[in-house]
Design an enzyme around this catalytic site. Sequence first.
Site, PDB file in Angstrom:
ATOM      1  N   GLY A 187      44.961  10.780 -21.708  1.00  0.00           N
ATOM      2  CA  GLY A 187      45.767   9.805 -22.433  1.00  0.00           C
ATOM      3  C   GLY A 187      47.247   9.801 -22.107  1.00  0.00           C
ATOM      4  O   GLY A 187      47.929   8.816 -22.392  1.00  0.00           O
ATOM      5  N   ASP A 188      47.760  10.892 -21.528  1.00  0.00           N
ATOM      6  CA  ASP A 188      49.185  10.983 -21.193  1.00  0.00           C
ATOM      7  C   ASP A 188      49.319  11.785 -19.909  1.00  0.00           C
ATOM      8  O   ASP A 188      50.098  12.731 -19.811  1.00  0.00           O
ATOM      9  CB  ASP A 188      49.950  11.638 -22.342  1.00  0.00           C
ATOM     10  CG  ASP A 188      51.462  11.471 -22.223  1.00  0.00           C
ATOM     11  OD1 ASP A 188      51.910  10.686 -21.365  1.00  0.00           O
ATOM     12  OD2 ASP A 188      52.193  12.118 -22.992  1.00  0.00           O
ATOM     13  N   LEU A 189      48.546  11.378 -18.898  1.00  0.00           N
ATOM     14  CA  LEU A 189      48.357  12.214 -17.711  1.00  0.00           C
ATOM     15  C   LEU A 189      49.393  11.911 -16.635  1.00  0.00           C
ATOM     16  O   LEU A 189      49.127  11.256 -15.640  1.00  0.00           O
ATOM     17  CB  LEU A 189      46.943  12.027 -17.157  1.00  0.00           C
ATOM     18  CG  LEU A 189      46.502  13.043 -16.098  1.00  0.00           C
ATOM     19  CD1 LEU A 189      46.548  14.456 -16.647  1.00  0.00           C
ATOM     20  CD2 LEU A 189      45.103  12.720 -15.582  1.00  0.00           C
ATOM     21  N   ASN A 193      52.385  16.979 -17.504  1.00  0.00           N
ATOM     22  CA  ASN A 193      51.325  17.479 -18.376  1.00  0.00           C
ATOM     23  C   ASN A 193      50.190  18.130 -17.601  1.00  0.00           C
ATOM     24  O   ASN A 193      49.084  18.303 -18.119  1.00  0.00           O
ATOM     25  CB  ASN A 193      50.790  16.354 -19.268  1.00  0.00           C
ATOM     26  CG  ASN A 193      51.771  15.998 -20.366  1.00  0.00           C
ATOM     27  OD1 ASN A 193      52.626  16.794 -20.729  1.00  0.00           O
ATOM     28  ND2 ASN A 193      51.657  14.792 -20.899  1.00  0.00           N
ATOM     29  N   MET A 220      48.090   6.268 -15.137  1.00  0.00           N
ATOM     30  CA  MET A 220      49.227   7.031 -15.647  1.00  0.00           C
ATOM     31  C   MET A 220      49.748   8.019 -14.610  1.00  0.00           C
ATOM     32  O   MET A 220      50.958   8.247 -14.513  1.00  0.00           O
ATOM     33  CB  MET A 220      48.812   7.763 -16.926  1.00  0.00           C
ATOM     34  CG  MET A 220      49.901   8.606 -17.573  1.00  0.00           C
ATOM     35  SD  MET A 220      51.265   7.606 -18.176  1.00  0.00           S
ATOM     36  CE  MET A 220      52.184   8.823 -19.111  1.00  0.00           C
TER      37      MET A 220
END
Length: 283
Positions: A187-189, A193, A220
């Site tokens: 989701g926030d790659l 991260n 992303m």
Amino acid sequence: MSEFDKIVDKKVLSYHSVAGGDINKAYQVKTEQDMYFIKMNTISNLDMFIQEKKGIEAIAACHVIGTPHILQMGTTYQHAYLLMDYIERGKPIASYWDVFAQELACMHSSFVGDQFGFSSDNYIGSTPQSNPFCGSWVTFFKEYRLRPMLVRNEENLSRSDRQRIIHIMEHLDELLIEPEHPSLVHGDLWSGNVMTGPDGKAWLIDPACYYGDAEVDLAMTELFGGFPPSFYTSYRQYGCLRAGYEKRKYVYNLYHLLNHLYLFGYGYYGSVIHCIEKIEGSW
């Protein structure tokens, strides 16, 4: 007794601040026996840590890619906190990017049911992210990703800018396709991260997990610098990217750019407009 002593329930020998992103404060804490990683925020933000824990546990449950081990979370009289084992960064293995691509594709291929969404709402950065279960990916992305960001950015976008995004949303079924099955996505790659674990392989941190189209994670990764070409070549071998991804990725990244515009201001306006132009040019 310091706040850190109370959290780890041991005598702390030393601690120092480490990088923890734009939202939380983070510390490396050392006791006689162990080393810990502690993230802190205001008490009112405890739910952010609750949802981060759920995301990390969801990724860990796939048994294919490394994640931090969370020990506990809670509040002190001053802060909300998330306590984890401290991860010693290892030396990347020779096949680092190929293995990462394979493991990410395996995570994306894990069975998670037939609904898009997640067991609870969570956060993208510090922005609330709604995850009600939905049978249609296109509907989910329109109503629970793009529409909330459009509302949040009402003061950051002109009327014509908003109309262009509304036009994209009205024709989203022409731009996106329904995936064969939902995938667990980080989701926030972005690169910040992903870290190298003690095994020399890629580990995932700071997730904003939900069940969506695997392509959102790949899109992303390309947003802020991207990964080496070998990663994308390897990932494509596992069939998680379909024809037309090069056009769809701009739709998926519009969500993240709108979030950055909302969180960090006008510096991201140009990137939002460029992304809109890319989407409009794909018709």
